[in-house]
Design an enzyme around this catalytic site. Structure first.
Site, PDB file in Angstrom:
ATOM      1  N   TRP A  58       0.955  -1.220  -0.001  1.00  0.00           N
ATOM      2  CA  TRP A  58       0.198  -0.320  -0.097  1.00  0.00           C
ATOM      3  C   TRP A  58       0.916   1.370  -0.146  1.00  0.00           C
ATOM      4  CZ3 TRP A  58      -5.013   1.865   0.174  1.00  0.00           C
ATOM      5  CH2 TRP A  58      -5.379   2.940   0.525  1.00  0.00           C
ATOM      6  N   MET A  59       0.502   2.417  -0.728  1.00  0.00           N
ATOM      7  CA  MET A  59       1.120   3.587  -0.716  1.00  0.00           C
ATOM      8  C   MET A  59      -0.112   4.669  -0.719  1.00  0.00           C
ATOM      9  SD  MET A  59       3.647   5.390  -3.486  1.00  0.00           S
ATOM     10  CE  MET A  59       2.821   4.993  -4.927  1.00  0.00           C
ATOM     11  N   ASP A  61      -0.384   8.986   0.649  1.00  0.00           N
ATOM     12  CA  ASP A  61       0.397  10.528   0.632  1.00  0.00           C
ATOM     13  C   ASP A  61       1.598  10.627  -0.070  1.00  0.00           C
ATOM     14  OD1 ASP A  61      -2.320  10.416   1.637  1.00  0.00           O
ATOM     15  OD2 ASP A  61      -1.672  11.577   3.453  1.00  0.00           O
ATOM     16  N   GLN A  77       3.667   7.700   2.117  1.00  0.00           N
ATOM     17  CA  GLN A  77       2.744   7.042   3.381  1.00  0.00           C
ATOM     18  C   GLN A  77       2.969   5.363   2.747  1.00  0.00           C
ATOM     19  OE1 GLN A  77       0.647   8.575   6.526  1.00  0.00           O
ATOM     20  NE2 GLN A  77       2.800   9.200   6.067  1.00  0.00           N
ATOM     21  N   ARG A 184      -3.639  16.808  11.943  1.00  0.00           N
ATOM     22  CA  ARG A 184      -2.830  16.199  11.474  1.00  0.00           C
ATOM     23  C   ARG A 184      -2.110  17.091   9.903  1.00  0.00           C
ATOM     24  NH1 ARG A 184      -7.389  12.922  10.573  1.00  0.00           N
ATOM     25  NH2 ARG A 184      -7.999  12.651   8.512  1.00  0.00           N
ATOM     26  N   ASP A 185      -1.021  16.572   9.595  1.00  0.00           N
ATOM     27  CA  ASP A 185      -0.495  16.769   8.482  1.00  0.00           C
ATOM     28  C   ASP A 185       0.319  18.165   8.250  1.00  0.00           C
ATOM     29  OD1 ASP A 185      -1.476  14.278   7.776  1.00  0.00           O
ATOM     30  OD2 ASP A 185      -3.384  15.116   6.780  1.00  0.00           O
ATOM     31  N   GLU A 239      -7.290  17.753   5.381  1.00  0.00           N
ATOM     32  CA  GLU A 239      -6.068  16.841   5.321  1.00  0.00           C
ATOM     33  C   GLU A 239      -5.006  17.452   4.632  1.00  0.00           C
ATOM     34  OE1 GLU A 239      -7.938  13.139   4.051  1.00  0.00           O
ATOM     35  OE2 GLU A 239      -7.937  12.386   6.101  1.00  0.00           O
TER      36      GLU A 239
HETATM   37  O1  LIG Z   1      -1.910   7.731   6.026  1.00  0.00           O
HETATM   38  C1  LIG Z   1      -2.564   8.777   6.866  1.00  0.00           C
HETATM   39  C2  LIG Z   1      -2.357   9.895   6.039  1.00  0.00           C
HETATM   40  O2  LIG Z   1      -3.280   9.801   5.036  1.00  0.00           O
HETATM   41  C3  LIG Z   1      -4.329  10.999   5.292  1.00  0.00           C
HETATM   42  C4  LIG Z   1      -4.829  11.525   3.974  1.00  0.00           C
HETATM   43  O3  LIG Z   1      -4.697  10.654   2.795  1.00  0.00           O
HETATM   44  O4  LIG Z   1      -5.500  10.471   5.879  1.00  0.00           O
HETATM   45  C5  LIG Z   1      -6.051   9.216   5.289  1.00  0.00           C
HETATM   46  C6  LIG Z   1      -7.110   8.720   6.138  1.00  0.00           C
HETATM   47  O5  LIG Z   1      -7.833   7.570   5.722  1.00  0.00           O
HETATM   48  C7  LIG Z   1      -6.991   6.638   4.951  1.00  0.00           C
HETATM   49  C8  LIG Z   1      -7.923   5.472   4.391  1.00  0.00           C
HETATM   50  O6  LIG Z   1      -8.922   6.005   3.936  1.00  0.00           O
HETATM   51  C9  LIG Z   1     -10.303   7.017   4.068  1.00  0.00           C
HETATM   52  O7  LIG Z   1      -9.660   8.199   3.674  1.00  0.00           O
HETATM   53  C10 LIG Z   1      -9.216   8.309   2.314  1.00  0.00           C
HETATM   54  C11 LIG Z   1      -8.827   9.721   2.413  1.00  0.00           C
HETATM   55  O8  LIG Z   1      -9.004  10.653   3.095  1.00  0.00           O
HETATM   56  C12 LIG Z   1     -10.695   8.022   1.565  1.00  0.00           C
HETATM   57  O9  LIG Z   1     -10.221   8.375   0.199  1.00  0.00           O
HETATM   58  C13 LIG Z   1     -11.125   6.884   1.706  1.00  0.00           C
HETATM   59  O10 LIG Z   1     -12.510   6.573   1.034  1.00  0.00           O
HETATM   60  C14 LIG Z   1     -11.558   6.628   3.288  1.00  0.00           C
HETATM   61  O11 LIG Z   1     -11.927   5.186   3.486  1.00  0.00           O
HETATM   62  O12 LIG Z   1      -7.385   4.677   3.394  1.00  0.00           O
HETATM   63  C15 LIG Z   1      -7.743   3.219   3.596  1.00  0.00           C
HETATM   64  C16 LIG Z   1      -8.504   2.628   2.361  1.00  0.00           C
HETATM   65  O13 LIG Z   1      -9.091   3.625   1.685  1.00  0.00           O
HETATM   66  C17 LIG Z   1      -8.697   3.162   4.848  1.00  0.00           C
HETATM   67  O14 LIG Z   1      -8.627   2.167   5.552  1.00  0.00           O
HETATM   68  C18 LIG Z   1      -8.352   4.676   5.581  1.00  0.00           C
HETATM   69  O15 LIG Z   1      -9.425   5.048   6.525  1.00  0.00           O
HETATM   70  O16 LIG Z   1      -6.316   8.007   7.299  1.00  0.00           O
HETATM   71  C19 LIG Z   1      -6.887   8.339   8.512  1.00  0.00           C
HETATM   72  C20 LIG Z   1      -7.009   6.628   9.249  1.00  0.00           C
HETATM   73  O17 LIG Z   1      -7.856   5.990   8.387  1.00  0.00           O
HETATM   74  C21 LIG Z   1      -8.342   8.689   8.276  1.00  0.00           C
HETATM   75  O18 LIG Z   1      -8.779   9.473   9.271  1.00  0.00           O
HETATM   76  C22 LIG Z   1      -7.983   9.396   6.862  1.00  0.00           C
HETATM   77  O19 LIG Z   1      -8.933   9.851   6.169  1.00  0.00           O
HETATM   78  C23 LIG Z   1      -3.833  12.165   6.003  1.00  0.00           C
HETATM   79  O20 LIG Z   1      -4.713  12.958   6.606  1.00  0.00           O
HETATM   80  C24 LIG Z   1      -2.806  11.205   7.018  1.00  0.00           C
HETATM   81  O21 LIG Z   1      -1.857  11.823   7.621  1.00  0.00           O
END
Ligand SMILES: OC[C@H]1O[C@@](CO)(OC[C@@]2(OC[C@@]3(O[C@H]4O[C@H](CO)[C@@H](O)[C@H](O)[C@H]4O)O[C@H](CO)[C@@H](O)[C@@H]3O)O[C@H](CO)[C@@H](O)[C@@H]2O)[C@@H](O)[C@@H]1O
Length: 579
Positions: A58-59, A61, A77, A184-185, A239
């Site tokens: 997985w990759m 940001d 990431q 965050r971020d 974000e």
């Molecule tokens: O890695 C953490 C950093 O990534 C960020 C921005 O991308 O936070 C992502 C976040 O969720 C990751 C996650 O997907 C969910 O969020 C995505 C983007 O916001 C959406 O596109 C997706 O539909 C959501 O499900 O990715 C996985 C699969 O898609 C899922 O399991 C995750 O939830 O990480 C946080 C923890 O999950 C969540 O709060 C964020 O939305 C950045 O903000 C972080 O630093």
């Protein structure tokens, strides 16, 4: 044939030898054993040839891109243990040219109480004396989001392979009304004329997206400023914010700490699955950011990309005097598909980003270094594309290509009248897909097409008339991209701010196995799509120009190239952090 094609010997050798010399000189070994390209076999038709990907897993940001001592760095990431989100570390890759990369050891991974549950997104800042510093979000022992600092162990190593975390971590914590899950971020920090550093952190307070502002004299002790840099009532959690200047009089990029009467500032925030930006004027004396339009506030819905593109980050490339944008392009297939593929997520081709001539928006263009992968050119000009016609663009590897086309519209008066209710370009494109005949348009390209067009990804334009103005709509229609059914095939759309009476309509598409990055109107509108054709793969993929409007159009010029593979290799025995 793409499957058996290898880059000319001298190119691979020059690049790999060049980098090995650098790596060996600095005590590392490059190995192509773990090459991401090894996965590009018949069972991996969606693995890309020239987009940035780790070998597996997985990759998400892009983090902390920068240029240091002749080397470009990209952190990202990454889950070292699988193809789904989790166990997040900062993976690290280095490059001489932003095209060919070596994956080296992970830079930051959980070790401290302040990041033991994950090392999330952040940015680099180059401090005076050429000293890079990373601010990133750590997930602490209580699963709270906090902000941490890391610095290189050895500044004389251009690869910056080892990073030391500050003993003062965490430097910023979620207190005084900040939700520890919505904090965050951190961005690249910038220094005002008063020599004080500023940084913003994305958050949501009282239901509103917000950029919390901090100041510091020493980059370690940070004080929260009561007023945020900006917030918006029509958005939720921001974000990956980004805040940077752009020049109003030059096409050069501007260092993040620069600011004068010839700069405007850009604030980007990632929410609702998209990267939105606003423009404004920033005064460091009182940290006032006065915006021209607000997020989601006007008809001007400014986005970096109207397709898939998220959590992006820019950096100022001192070597080339330009600002470069990277964005995460996620998958449109299912999680179980990702597990089967063994990977998920791409980075966009790095794009130069600058203010448009009108000053009303940003424009983007793929970095020029990517053009060195071009070979086998097909070119023609002044070709009539009759109403209802499809024209093959032969002789190139259509599944891995770079295409530039310019359309001239001899019969502009044929344009359909725009209904005033048609204000949402994505909706309009999904109602008027490529198969729906119009007058002036749809015309454009059919990428990843089978010979009989059963599968096709259409990137096209339609021209409308509204009073005495012309409106240019750009669409990317994935509805017929694959005979596979269980995929997200959303159609995307954008209006392009241009007048077709005074300029031709241009399109550039970077096509790479499962991604099409399209730049319309010289980069004024960008649309990125992920597609997973079942039939139009490798040598079964074709490229066409088409015109499904009732009015003829002319291709004033078309240039298409096959693209070589980028060399993306890993160091031997890449360290896997123990979690
Ligand atoms: O890695 C953490 C950093 O990534 C960020 C921005 O991308 O936070 C992502 C976040 O969720 C990751 C996650 O997907 C969910 O969020 C995505 C983007 O916001 C959406 O596109 C997706 O539909 C959501 O499900 O990715 C996985 C699969 O898609 C899922 O399991 C995750 O939830 O990480 C946080 C923890 O999950 C969540 O709060 C964020 O939305 C950045 O903000 C972080 O630093």
């Amino acid at each position: 044939m793409l499957l058996t094609w290898k880059p000319p010997m001298e190119i691979s050798v020059i690049w790999v030898v060049g980098f090995c010399v650098l790596m060996v000189a600095h005590g590392a070994q490059a190995s192509s054993h773990e090459s991401s390209r090894n996965l590009q076999e018949t069972d991996q038709p969606y693995r890309t040839g020239y987009h940035f990907q780790p070998p597996k897993n997985w990759m998400n940001d892009p983090n902390g891109p920068m240029y240091y001592k002749g080397v470009y760095h990209l952190f990202y990431q990454y889950n070292p243990y699988g193809a789904v989100w989790g166990n997040i570390v900062w993976a690290h890759s280095v490059s001489y040219d932003l095209v060919n990369w070596v994956h080296i050891d992970h830079a930051i991974y959980p070790t401290q109480p302040s990041d033991i549950n994950g090392c999330w997104s952040g940015s680099t800042t180059i401090l005076p004396g050429e000293k890079p510093a990373i601010l990133y979000t750590g997930i602490d022992t209580k699963n709270h989001q906090v902000q941490n600092l890391a610095v290189p162990k050895n500044l004389s190593d251009p690869l910056l392979r080892e990073w030391i975390k500050s003993p003062y971590n965490p430097l910023m914590t979620p207190i005084d009304g900040i939700d520890p899950d919505l904090y965050r971020d951190p961005t690249t920090a910038w220094q005002g004329p008063d020599k004080i550093w500023r940084v913003i952190v994305g958050s949501q307070i009282d239901g509103h997206g917000r950029a919390i502002l901090y100041r510091s004299k020493d980059f370690v002790n940070w004080t929260r400023i009561d007023s945020p840099l900006h917030s918006s009532g029509k958005t939720e959690m921001w974000e990956c914010p980004d805040f940077f200047p752009v020049s109003t009089r030059s096409t050069n990029g501007v260092d993040t700490s620069s600011q004068d009467k010839y700069t405007k500032h850009v604030l980007k925030a990632s929410f609702n699955h998209h990267d939105y930006y606003i423009l404004g004027s920033y005064k460091p004396a009182n940290d006032n950011f006065s915006v021209e339009t607000n997020f989601m506030d006007s008809g001007m819905d400014l986005r970096y990309d109207y397709g898939k593109f998220y959590a992006s980050k820019t950096f100022f490339d001192r070597a080339m005097n330009r600002r470069i944008l990277w964005g995460w392009i996620n998958e449109s297939d299912s999680e179980s598909d990702d597990i089967k593929k063994g990977w998920s997520g791409l980075q966009s081709i790095p794009r130069t980003i600058l203010l448009s001539k009108t000053g009303k928006q940003l424009v983007q263009w793929p970095i020029k270094e990517i053009e060195k992968l071009r070979f086998k050119n097909l070119s023609f000009h002044d070709k009539k594309l009759k109403s209802g016609s499809v024209l093959e663009v032969p002789g190139i590897t259509a599944s891995q290509a770079d295409v530039e086309v310019s359309f001239e519209l001899p019969n502009l008066e044929d344009a359909e009248i725009l209904d005033p209710s048609w204000t949402d370009p994505q909706l309009l494109c999904s109602q008027k897909k490529a198969s729906v005949r119009g007058k002036l348009g749809p015309f454009g390209l059919l990428a990843f097409a089978t010979k009989n067009l059963t599968e096709q990804t259409a990137i096209y334009f339609r021209i409308f008339r509204s009073n005495h103005n012309y409106i240019v709509l750009m669409c990317s229609d994935q509805s017929r991209s694959s005979v596979r059914e269980e995929l997200d095939k959303t159609t995307y759309g954008a209006f392009i701010d241009m007048d077709p009476r005074h300029e031709n309509i241009t399109l550039r598409s970077l096509i790479d196995h499962s991604i099409v990055e399209s730049f319309g109107g010289e980069g004024r509108a960008c649309i990125t799509a992920r597609v997973y054709p079942k039939l139009a793969i490798h040598e079964q993929a074709y490229l066409f120009a088409f015109n499904n409007g009732t009015s003829n159009v002319k291709i004033s010029r078309l240039n298409a190239w096959s693209m070589k593979n980028a060399q993306i290799v890993s160091t031997k025995n890449r360290r896997k952090p123990q979690l």
